[in-house]
Each structure stands twice: as structure tokens, then as C-alpha cells.
Motif scaffolding. Structure first.
Motif, mmCIF file in Angstrom:
data_model
loop_
_atom_site.group_PDB
_atom_site.id
_atom_site.type_symbol
_atom_site.label_atom_id
_atom_site.label_comp_id
_atom_site.label_asym_id
_atom_site.label_seq_id
_atom_site.Cartn_x
_atom_site.Cartn_y
_atom_site.Cartn_z
ATOM 1 N N ARG A 69 33.628 47.687 43.654
ATOM 2 C CA ARG A 69 33.044 46.837 42.609
ATOM 3 C C ARG A 69 33.745 47.061 41.266
ATOM 4 O O ARG A 69 33.955 46.112 40.513
ATOM 5 C CB ARG A 69 31.535 47.082 42.510
ATOM 6 C CG ARG A 69 30.825 46.479 43.715
ATOM 7 C CD ARG A 69 29.346 46.779 43.760
ATOM 8 N NE ARG A 69 28.763 46.114 44.939
ATOM 9 C CZ ARG A 69 27.508 46.237 45.317
ATOM 10 N NH1 ARG A 69 26.679 46.992 44.629
ATOM 11 N NH2 ARG A 69 27.075 45.608 46.395
ATOM 12 N N MET A 95 38.213 40.733 37.462
ATOM 13 C CA MET A 95 37.493 39.613 36.854
ATOM 14 C C MET A 95 37.741 39.583 35.340
ATOM 15 O O MET A 95 38.074 38.532 34.780
ATOM 16 C CB MET A 95 35.995 39.763 37.138
ATOM 17 C CG MET A 95 35.115 38.770 36.386
ATOM 18 S SD MET A 95 33.342 39.131 36.590
ATOM 19 C CE MET A 95 33.108 40.422 35.367
ATOM 20 N N ALA A 112 25.471 39.907 46.496
ATOM 21 C CA ALA A 112 25.777 38.471 46.418
ATOM 22 C C ALA A 112 26.887 38.199 45.398
ATOM 23 O O ALA A 112 27.798 37.409 45.640
ATOM 24 C CB ALA A 112 24.514 37.691 46.037
ATOM 25 N N PHE A 113 26.813 38.879 44.251
ATOM 26 C CA PHE A 113 27.831 38.670 43.226
ATOM 27 C C PHE A 113 29.180 39.249 43.666
ATOM 28 O O PHE A 113 30.233 38.670 43.413
ATOM 29 C CB PHE A 113 27.365 39.293 41.898
ATOM 30 C CG PHE A 113 28.270 39.008 40.734
ATOM 31 C CD1 PHE A 113 28.782 37.729 40.511
ATOM 32 C CD2 PHE A 113 28.621 40.018 39.850
ATOM 33 C CE1 PHE A 113 29.626 37.467 39.432
ATOM 34 C CE2 PHE A 113 29.461 39.775 38.772
ATOM 35 C CZ PHE A 113 29.971 38.494 38.567
ATOM 36 N N GLU A 114 29.100 40.364 44.385
ATOM 37 C CA GLU A 114 30.335 40.957 44.922
ATOM 38 C C GLU A 114 31.056 39.942 45.819
ATOM 39 O O GLU A 114 32.263 39.759 45.725
ATOM 40 C CB GLU A 114 29.974 42.219 45.726
ATOM 41 C CG GLU A 114 31.176 42.888 46.367
ATOM 42 C CD GLU A 114 30.788 44.039 47.302
ATOM 43 O OE1 GLU A 114 30.032 44.928 46.877
ATOM 44 O OE2 GLU A 114 31.257 44.038 48.449
ATOM 45 N N LYS A 115 30.274 39.252 46.649
ATOM 46 C CA LYS A 115 30.830 38.260 47.556
ATOM 47 C C LYS A 115 31.499 37.122 46.774
ATOM 48 O O LYS A 115 32.582 36.659 47.100
ATOM 49 C CB LYS A 115 29.701 37.723 48.449
ATOM 50 C CG LYS A 115 30.177 37.270 49.801
ATOM 51 C CD LYS A 115 29.018 36.994 50.752
ATOM 52 C CE LYS A 115 29.394 35.843 51.667
ATOM 53 N NZ LYS A 115 28.374 34.798 51.757
ATOM 54 N N LYS A 116 30.816 36.686 45.720
ATOM 55 C CA LYS A 116 31.363 35.626 44.857
ATOM 56 C C LYS A 116 32.684 36.063 44.227
ATOM 57 O O LYS A 116 33.631 35.284 44.122
ATOM 58 C CB LYS A 116 30.365 35.284 43.738
ATOM 59 C CG LYS A 116 29.182 34.469 44.205
ATOM 60 C CD LYS A 116 29.586 33.008 44.330
ATOM 61 C CE LYS A 116 28.511 32.208 45.054
ATOM 62 N NZ LYS A 116 29.059 31.074 45.792
ATOM 63 N N LEU A 117 32.706 37.305 43.781
ATOM 64 C CA LEU A 117 33.925 37.816 43.142
ATOM 65 C C LEU A 117 35.087 37.853 44.136
ATOM 66 O O LEU A 117 36.213 37.496 43.800
ATOM 67 C CB LEU A 117 33.684 39.212 42.547
ATOM 68 C CG LEU A 117 32.844 39.274 41.272
ATOM 69 C CD1 LEU A 117 32.540 40.721 40.900
ATOM 70 C CD2 LEU A 117 33.550 38.575 40.118
ATOM 71 N N GLU A 154 35.429 35.959 46.758
ATOM 72 C CA GLU A 154 35.825 34.561 47.005
ATOM 73 C C GLU A 154 36.725 34.043 45.887
ATOM 74 O O GLU A 154 37.724 33.386 46.118
ATOM 75 C CB GLU A 154 34.582 33.670 47.059
ATOM 76 C CG GLU A 154 33.898 33.624 48.420
ATOM 77 C CD GLU A 154 32.537 32.926 48.336
ATOM 78 O OE1 GLU A 154 31.671 33.292 49.139
ATOM 79 O OE2 GLU A 154 32.358 32.041 47.461
ATOM 80 N N LYS A 155 36.317 34.337 44.664
ATOM 81 C CA LYS A 155 37.023 33.817 43.495
ATOM 82 C C LYS A 155 38.375 34.503 43.282
ATOM 83 O O LYS A 155 39.364 33.850 42.964
ATOM 84 C CB LYS A 155 36.129 34.058 42.265
ATOM 85 C CG LYS A 155 36.655 33.518 40.978
ATOM 86 C CD LYS A 155 36.087 32.142 40.716
ATOM 87 C CE LYS A 155 36.670 31.555 39.442
ATOM 88 N NZ LYS A 155 36.375 30.128 39.336
#
Ligand SMILES: [Zn+2]
Ligand SMILES: [Zn+2]
Length: 217
Positions: A76, A83, A109-114, A116-117
Motif C-alpha cells: 500500500r 499515486m 477496495a481502494f487498494e484494488k482501485k489503485l 487498476e489505475k
């Protein structure tokens, strides 16, 4: 004064281990800049929670559960640094401390978004890798500490030590950043290196040169 969380302790243990240090409570007091009694109290809690084991010689080891949390926090941290740098354009020498704070607030959930991005990238903006963490692993890949460079050699900066803000500011001012190409003119008797970066020539002390991993170009 920021509170040093459970995650910070576990991460520090994993990172100190990766750097080949024997982890005892003094190591942690030094790494986390906290007092010895604070470390003793924290280790007691972590042991009770099944996160660490403390051997009779005082050596601290992560349990598999402790290691899992340490690895997740390190991942993370890496994502948050990327990021801040890649999405928000924050300067590379400013992001580590920010990531130290934000890493604890990243949910699954935010980790997954990061992920992906940002996509897959093994290295953070300081050039440090998630997979290549120990000095032995780095040497196997042909990396060496800049302090060991010989006069007349050329190298590329692979990574810099990221836990010292003053050092990062110094590196930035000298043009020493991941990817920078250096020519080492001489390794001097007083332990300094005379290096040139582009047209600029500078002398670098051992304390700074030991914090840079390089590879031959
Ligand atoms: Zn960092
Ligand atoms: Zn980093």
C-alpha cells in the motif's frame, strides 16, 4: 508526534530483515525513532496478537500473520507513492512521508482501485523495488552501492534510501535521482567521491554515497 501503529512496527521488522539486519528491540527503536520502553510495550502487544515471536536471544521474528500485514502495508505504501507521483505530480522527494501516513488509510477496495489505475510496476518513484529488497538480491542483479564505485566508471542511479527527508532534499539539489547518469571521476582518500552529473561536478561524502544503489552503464 505521530503514533507508531502496529502496522508500522510490522513493516519495520520486515524491512529491517530484508536489509539483512538482526531485528532486536534496539533496531526497532532506531528505525522507528521511538524509545526502548515504547518498543518493549509494542512488542508485548504484537506477541499477544500472534504477530511476532521473540526468541530467547531477543531476536524478533514475524509470524506468518504478522508478515502478511507487513507485506500488505509495504504494498500500500508503494501504491500510495505511485499515486502521489503519477496521478498528482507530487515531487519524488516529498512523497515518502505522505505515503507513511496514507498507507494506513487504504482499504482493500481502494487498494484494488489503485492497482487498476496504476497498473503493475515493481518500483516506486525512489527506484525501490517490491521484489528486490535485500542487498544480496540487488548484488545478484549487478547493483552496487555508489560508495563502492571506482574512479573512471560510469553508472546509473537505480534507487536511493527513502526514509531520510533531508537526504532526499540533498540528492534532489545535487541531481541524484533514480535514472540519473553519473560519471565517477575519482574515489578520494578522504572517503568522498568526485562525481559529475551532466556538466555539474560535485563531491559526495560516504554517508550519502552509501545510500545510493547504482548499476554500470
Ligand atoms: Zn516510501
Ligand atoms: Zn519509495
Amino acid at each position: 508526534m505521530i503514533t507508531v501503529s502496529k502496522e508500522d512496527y510490522l513493516k519495520a521488522i520486515a524491512e529491517a530483515e530484508a536489509e539483512g539486519e538482526t531485528v532486536i528491540s534496539a533496531t526497532l527503536a532506531h528505525w522507528l525513532a521511538v524509545t526502548r520502553p515504547a518498543v518493549t510495550a509494542a512488542l508485548k502487544r504484537l506477541k499477544k496478537d500472534g504477530m511476532v515471536a521473540i526468541r530467547s536471544d531477543g531476536r524478533v521474528q514475524l509470524t506468518s500473520q504478522g508478515r502478511q500485514i507487513a507485506e500488505q502495508t509495504i504494498f500500500r505504501h508503494h501504491l500510495v507513492e505511485r499515486m502521489l507521483s503519477e496521478i498528482f505530480g507530487m515531487p519524488w522527494y516529498e512523497i515518502h512521508e505522505e505515503a507513511e501516513r496514507l498507507e494506513h488509510a487504504v482499504s482493500r477496495a481502494f487498494e484494488k482501485k489503485l492497482v487498476e489505475k496504476l497498473g503493475d510496476n515493481d518500483t516506486c518513484p525512489h527506484g525501490n523495488s517490491l521484489t528486490l529488497r535485500s542487498p544480496a538480491d540487488r548484488r545478484k542483479k549487478g547493483q552496487y552501492l555508489l560508495s563502492e564505485a571506482e574512479g573512471g566508471s560510469q553508472c546509473r542511479v537505480v534507487s536511493v534510501y527513502e526514509r531520510d527527508r533531508k537526504l532526499l532534499d540533498f540528492f534532489e539539489a545535487e541531481g541524484i535521482r533514480p535514472g540519473a547518469r553519473l560519471a565517477v571521476q575519482s574515489s578520494n582518500y578522504d572517503g568522498t567521491l568526485s562525481i559529475s552529473i551532466g556538466k555539474r561536478t560535485t563531491r559526495l561524502g560516504a554517508a550519502a554515497a552509501e545510500k545510493v544503489w547504482a548499476e554500470k552503464t
